[in-house]
Design an enzyme around this catalytic site. Structure first.
Site, PDB file in Angstrom:
ATOM      1  N   TYR A  24       0.622  -1.659  -0.220  1.00 30.80           N
ATOM      2  CA  TYR A  24       0.275   0.245  -0.270  1.00 30.80           C
ATOM      3  C   TYR A  24       1.440   1.119  -0.273  1.00 30.80           C
ATOM      4  O   TYR A  24       0.896   1.924   0.888  1.00 30.80           O
ATOM      5  CB  TYR A  24      -0.690   0.205   1.425  1.00 30.80           C
ATOM      6  CG  TYR A  24      -2.056   0.237   0.655  1.00 30.80           C
ATOM      7  CD1 TYR A  24      -3.252   0.097  -0.153  1.00 30.80           C
ATOM      8  CD2 TYR A  24      -1.903   2.157   1.733  1.00 30.80           C
ATOM      9  CE1 TYR A  24      -4.204   1.526  -0.396  1.00 30.80           C
ATOM     10  CE2 TYR A  24      -3.827   2.563   1.545  1.00 30.80           C
ATOM     11  CZ  TYR A  24      -4.537   2.459   0.515  1.00 30.80           C
ATOM     12  OH  TYR A  24      -5.697   2.948   0.671  1.00 30.80           O
ATOM     13  N   GLY A  25       1.818   1.036  -1.008  1.00 32.21           N
ATOM     14  CA  GLY A  25       2.759   2.483  -0.916  1.00 32.21           C
ATOM     15  C   GLY A  25       2.429   3.437  -2.383  1.00 32.21           C
ATOM     16  O   GLY A  25       1.235   3.713  -2.715  1.00 32.21           O
ATOM     17  N   ARG A  47       1.603  -7.042   5.623  1.00 32.15           N
ATOM     18  CA  ARG A  47       2.813  -7.886   6.551  1.00 32.15           C
ATOM     19  C   ARG A  47       2.021  -7.461   7.314  1.00 32.15           C
ATOM     20  O   ARG A  47       2.119  -6.060   7.897  1.00 32.15           O
ATOM     21  CB  ARG A  47       4.277  -8.253   6.030  1.00 32.15           C
ATOM     22  CG  ARG A  47       4.823  -6.713   6.274  1.00 32.15           C
ATOM     23  CD  ARG A  47       6.112  -6.659   5.504  1.00 32.15           C
ATOM     24  NE  ARG A  47       6.341  -5.566   5.596  1.00 32.15           N
ATOM     25  CZ  ARG A  47       7.824  -5.179   4.963  1.00 32.15           C
ATOM     26  NH1 ARG A  47       8.828  -5.869   4.856  1.00 32.15           N
ATOM     27  NH2 ARG A  47       8.084  -3.836   4.728  1.00 32.15           N
ATOM     28  N   HIS A 107       5.026  -3.907 -13.247  1.00 35.73           N
ATOM     29  CA  HIS A 107       6.257  -3.511 -13.961  1.00 35.73           C
ATOM     30  C   HIS A 107       7.380  -4.983 -13.575  1.00 35.73           C
ATOM     31  O   HIS A 107       6.948  -5.126 -13.395  1.00 35.73           O
ATOM     32  CB  HIS A 107       7.541  -2.507 -13.154  1.00 35.73           C
ATOM     33  CG  HIS A 107       9.176  -2.248 -13.434  1.00 35.73           C
ATOM     34  ND1 HIS A 107       8.830  -2.033 -14.475  1.00 35.73           N
ATOM     35  CD2 HIS A 107      10.120  -1.702 -12.735  1.00 35.73           C
ATOM     36  CE1 HIS A 107      10.443  -1.894 -15.105  1.00 35.73           C
ATOM     37  NE2 HIS A 107      10.835  -1.813 -13.174  1.00 35.73           N
TER      38      HIS A 107
HETATM   39  N1  LIG Z   1       6.185   4.365  -7.943  1.00 36.53           N
HETATM   40  C1  LIG Z   1       5.383   4.361  -8.698  1.00 36.53           C
HETATM   41  O1  LIG Z   1       4.459   5.418  -8.955  1.00 36.53           O
HETATM   42  C2  LIG Z   1       5.769   3.257  -9.851  1.00 36.53           C
HETATM   43  C3  LIG Z   1       5.430   4.067 -10.912  1.00 36.53           C
HETATM   44  C4  LIG Z   1       5.309   2.398 -11.787  1.00 36.53           C
HETATM   45  C5  LIG Z   1       5.937   1.522 -11.467  1.00 36.53           C
HETATM   46  N2  LIG Z   1       5.801   1.343 -10.384  1.00 36.53           N
HETATM   47  C6  LIG Z   1       6.008  -0.374  -9.514  1.00 36.53           C
HETATM   48  O2  LIG Z   1       4.639  -0.695  -8.634  1.00 36.53           O
HETATM   49  C7  LIG Z   1       5.360  -1.569  -8.266  1.00 36.53           C
HETATM   50  C8  LIG Z   1       5.671  -1.400  -6.151  1.00 36.53           C
HETATM   51  O3  LIG Z   1       6.239  -0.317  -6.563  1.00 36.53           O
HETATM   52  P1  LIG Z   1       5.750   1.197  -5.216  1.00 36.53           P
HETATM   53  O4  LIG Z   1       6.590   2.251  -6.333  1.00 36.53           O
HETATM   54  O5  LIG Z   1       4.286   1.844  -5.285  1.00 36.53           O
HETATM   55  O6  LIG Z   1       6.196   0.993  -4.053  1.00 36.53           O
HETATM   56  P2  LIG Z   1       6.006   1.071  -2.654  1.00 36.53           P
HETATM   57  O7  LIG Z   1       5.784   2.571  -2.310  1.00 36.53           O
HETATM   58  O8  LIG Z   1       8.225   0.951  -2.102  1.00 36.53           O
HETATM   59  O9  LIG Z   1       5.643  -0.209  -1.852  1.00 36.53           O
HETATM   60  C9  LIG Z   1       6.169   0.085  -0.131  1.00 36.53           C
HETATM   61  C10 LIG Z   1       4.424  -1.035  -0.042  1.00 36.53           C
HETATM   62  O10 LIG Z   1       5.310  -2.081   0.059  1.00 36.53           O
HETATM   63  C11 LIG Z   1       5.164  -2.806   1.092  1.00 36.53           C
HETATM   64  N3  LIG Z   1       6.681  -3.350   1.419  1.00 36.53           N
HETATM   65  C12 LIG Z   1       7.652  -2.645   1.039  1.00 36.53           C
HETATM   66  N4  LIG Z   1       8.539  -3.318   1.216  1.00 36.53           N
HETATM   67  C13 LIG Z   1       8.252  -5.006   1.487  1.00 36.53           C
HETATM   68  C14 LIG Z   1       8.026  -6.617   1.386  1.00 36.53           C
HETATM   69  N5  LIG Z   1      10.064  -6.772   1.429  1.00 36.53           N
HETATM   70  N6  LIG Z   1       7.551  -7.629   1.774  1.00 36.53           N
HETATM   71  C15 LIG Z   1       6.595  -6.841   1.504  1.00 36.53           C
HETATM   72  N7  LIG Z   1       5.901  -5.971   1.262  1.00 36.53           N
HETATM   73  C16 LIG Z   1       6.948  -4.588   1.502  1.00 36.53           C
HETATM   74  C17 LIG Z   1       5.327  -1.980   2.190  1.00 36.53           C
HETATM   75  O11 LIG Z   1       4.577  -1.928   3.505  1.00 36.53           O
HETATM   76  P3  LIG Z   1       4.668  -1.741   4.388  1.00 36.53           P
HETATM   77  O12 LIG Z   1       4.156  -1.067   4.951  1.00 36.53           O
HETATM   78  O13 LIG Z   1       4.566  -3.084   5.470  1.00 36.53           O
HETATM   79  O14 LIG Z   1       5.983  -1.713   4.850  1.00 36.53           O
HETATM   80  C18 LIG Z   1       4.835  -0.782   1.536  1.00 36.53           C
HETATM   81  O15 LIG Z   1       3.270  -0.274   1.429  1.00 36.53           O
HETATM   82  C19 LIG Z   1       7.008  -2.013  -8.562  1.00 36.53           C
HETATM   83  O16 LIG Z   1       6.291  -3.102  -8.864  1.00 36.53           O
HETATM   84  C20 LIG Z   1       7.333  -0.233  -9.263  1.00 36.53           C
HETATM   85  O17 LIG Z   1       8.213  -0.547 -10.170  1.00 36.53           O
HETATM   86  C21 LIG Z   1       5.504   1.753  -9.524  1.00 36.53           C
END
Ligand SMILES: NC(=O)c1ccc[n+]([C@@H]2O[C@H](COP(=O)([O-])OP(=O)(O)OC[C@H]3O[C@@H](n4cnc5c(N)ncnc54)[C@H](OP(=O)(O)O)[C@@H]3O)[C@@H](O)[C@H]2O)c1
Length: 339
Positions: A24-25, A47, A107
């Site tokens: 939920y990021g 988690r 991704h």
């Molecule tokens: N960022 C973007 O806007 C964007 C754009 C296009 C594609 N993407 C793709 O989307 C996907 C997600 O990216 P994101 O940037 O949204 O991720 P993110 O914000 O870094 O994700 C954070 C979330 O992941 C959980 N998390 C972190 N480490 C974990 C682990 N080791 N095990 C289980 N849960 C974990 C965190 O939970 P906790 O609270 O428990 O830490 C939090 O809910 C990736 O494949 C990325 O390449 C992202």
């Protein structure tokens, strides 16, 4: 390659299906809320002790532990960091997903580089939004959407294409355009663009120009405004009108200077460096570097981030931005990142 717009995207394959969003990021929060608002059955999987839980619950979503969510899921959406996805699959999804379920990525990194090999019965599909999480949510709320790339890596159910198109439609991507790709193309172009332009190239261009002015004796505050602050104005124009359209909107003085100096500054050496960066992405060299960094706890990244905070451009910029509080992202939408 095929393209689709809203009217081509049938949502029916998602009806009565349970979508479990893992993470939920930046993307997880945007996609889970969009899917819920599209009338679908969404669960958020976090988690134990997750810092994101309170926010997901406050947003009115049902939060489950990862094992339970995986057992219930027809579609597991992996929106945890790319480096965390293989472990999540091995520890949770491989064991608990029902036969014929789908693994959906935003991704292609983990699949393309072979860090995650899914069971043969599963669909392995991708809806990669061409925008950060904040934009994915904000455009959806306006009744629009960001474009997306879609791909099928593995069609375990025989229904992977209708499913991936339905998901893209529910997320509002069809309003801007949905385009077919492959996991390889999406991963390689995305990594290259981050390195050459969006993160690596742009940051260094700004820093080098700022340093050049400061070294020559100009005030850092003036250098900051010229070389960094104004990037947004030009980037917005390029985004709306293209490079040629932006050039038509600026003064002749600015345009002549750009024509003369732009190709000298980003000249043959920079183009050669871009080819090398692309070759390292394609050969897997970048991935090997990332694996080594991850295994060691990201020492290079941590050192760089720590040191960058003290750079003059950052300290000056923070001081100036603090006097312009309206520029800050609202608390509600903080946490968006990623290129
Ligand atoms: N960022 C973007 O806007 C964007 C754009 C296009 C594609 N993407 C793709 O989307 C996907 C997600 O990216 P994101 O940037 O949204 O991720 P993110 O914000 O870094 O994700 C954070 C979330 O992941 C959980 N998390 C972190 N480490 C974990 C682990 N080791 N095990 C289980 N849960 C974990 C965190 O939970 P906790 O609270 O428990 O830490 C939090 O809910 C990736 O494949 C990325 O390449 C992202």
């Amino acid at each position: 390659m095929r393209r689709w717009y809203d009217a081509d995207l049938d949502r029916q394959p998602l009806e009565k299906r349970i979508i479990a969003v893992f993470g939920y990021g930046a993307q997880g929060r945007a996609q889970a809320r969009n899917l819920r608002d599209a009338g679908l059955q969404v669960r958020v999987a976090l988690r134990q002790g997750s810092a994101s839980r309170a926010r997901a619950e406050a947003d009115g979503l049902t939060v489950l532990d990862p094992d339970t969510a995986a057992e219930q899921a027809d579609i597991a959406v992996l929106l945890v960091p790319d480096t965390a996805q293989p472990r999540l699959y091995e520890d949770v999804l491989a064991r608990h997903l029902k036969p014929g379920a789908a693994l959906l990525f935003a991704h292609g990194y983990a699949i393309h580089h072979g860090h995650l090999r899914a069971r043969d019965d599963l669909d392995v599909i991708m809806v990669a939004p061409l925008g950060i999480g904040e934009q994915v949510r904000a455009t959806f709320e306006k009744g629009a959407g960001v474009p997306a790339l879609v791909a099928v890596h593995q069609d375990g159910s025989g229904q992977a294409w209708p499913l991936v198109l339905a998901y893209a439609g529910a997320g509002g991507h069809g309003r801007a355009g949905v385009m077919e790709t492959t996991f390889a193309e999406e991963t390689e172009t995305d990594l290259f663009a981050e390195q050459a332009v969006l993160v690596g190239g742009l940051s260094e261009l700004i820093r080098a120009a700022f340093d050049t002015l400061v070294e020559a004796g100009y005030q850092p505050e003036v250098a900051y405004f010229c070389c960094l602050h104004e990037v947004k104005l030009i980037a917005d124009m390029i985004h709306e009108r293209g490079i040629a359209g932006m050039r038509e909107s600026i003064s002749e003085v600015a345009d002549l200077g750009a024509v003369q100096q732009g190709p000298r500054i980003i000249g043959a050496a920079s183009r050669e460096a871009m080819r090398k960066a692309l070759a390292e992405v394609r050969s897997g060299e970048f991935d090997r570097q990332l694996q080594r960094e991850q295994a060691a706890g990201f020492p290079t990244l941590k050192a760089h981030r720590h040191q960058a905070k003290d750079d003059l451009i950052e300290t000056v910029g923070k001081r100036l931005r603090d006097r312009m509080p309206w520029m800050r992202a609202s608390d509600d939408e903080e946490g968006g990142h990623g290129a």
